[in-house]
Enzyme design. Sequence first.
Site, PDB file in Angstrom:
ATOM      1  N   SER A  99      -1.406  -1.892  -4.712  1.00 53.03           N
ATOM      2  CA  SER A  99      -1.590  -2.286  -3.316  1.00 53.03           C
ATOM      3  C   SER A  99      -2.250  -1.153  -2.525  1.00 53.03           C
ATOM      4  CB  SER A  99      -0.239  -2.708  -2.716  1.00 53.03           C
ATOM      5  OG  SER A  99      -0.404  -3.238  -1.424  1.00 53.03           O
ATOM      6  N   HIS A 203      -0.438  -9.622   0.750  1.00 57.64           N
ATOM      7  CA  HIS A 203      -1.136 -10.219  -0.392  1.00 57.64           C
ATOM      8  C   HIS A 203      -0.958 -11.738  -0.440  1.00 57.64           C
ATOM      9  CE1 HIS A 203      -1.778  -6.126  -1.409  1.00 57.64           C
ATOM     10  NE2 HIS A 203      -0.484  -5.900  -1.520  1.00 57.64           N
TER      11      HIS A 203
END
Length: 331
Positions: A99, A203
């Site tokens: 991430s 996400h």
Amino acid sequence: MLVLVAPGQGAQKPGFLTPWLDLPGVTERLTWWSAVSGLDLIHYGTKADEEEIRDTAVAQPLLVAAGLVSAHALFGEGIEGATGLAGLPGRIGAVAGHSVGEITAAVAAGVLTDEAAMVLVRRRGLAMAEAASRTETGMAAILGGEQDDVVAHLDKHGLTPANVNGAGQIVAAGTAEQLAALAEDKPEGVRRVVPLKVAGAFHTDHMAPAVAALEALVAGVPVADPRTAYVSNRDGGVVTSGAGVIERMVAQVSNPVRWDLCMETFQELGVTALIEVAPGGTLTGIAKRALPGVTNLALKTPDDLDAARALIEEHAIPAVATPAEEELREA
């Protein structure tokens, strides 16, 4: 072959930067990055409580700063006028970040400068915090269960498998109501559903406004092609252009993190050891289960640096020569 990885949001803990300030130059570097990012990194990394550093706009710059501090301590200073870390190319076979850790990895690969990374991660954190504020959302780790069964169960509740981490771990993301329903109705074979210390459904489609904000910013960000193989969260692919790294990094804000595929790529490249930059622990924990036989080391404090240097000496064999790296060798 050695892989360098950088953790994502949720790895931060109160005071975790404190021991790093004992190293020469770290206070000065963090003071400069604080000015660049508009955030007092020293305060948040040493004195702020858990709730303060849970804030997305704070946590993300703090994590990237910590990762870069530990990487600089391990690999030395950057080359004047160049991106990346001077001692890394030719020592590390591949880099990847989970991430927001992709930004840390981009600096390690030579795609971004420290300063560009700190500007980008601050804007990323602010944009994602703004997107998260529109609806009460969150994330929860699902431990155990078969991947296909878990994904199907999440779909039933309208949740997204936002992080597919491998080793029996999937992170679900969605609204507070959807996550509450999941806690009451766990998928078959799942041991636990653990809420994560993040402030939004990252996400997922909830982050679409953040993607738009970042797309408007990154067009002017100076980038270089990777000097070390850069493994992308999108699909575990090795990205060979700086522009490709940035494009994927932005799009990934609203798309799932496929860390399982990154680890598959590590195996294909011949990984024998893995180092996780500060605040290390999360990704090495996954690797211990998913990459049997691979030596793992997490940089938590400067006390771990000597062991990391020894691991580098033992395992540092480049796995992939990127086009940019070939040009450097020929120069």
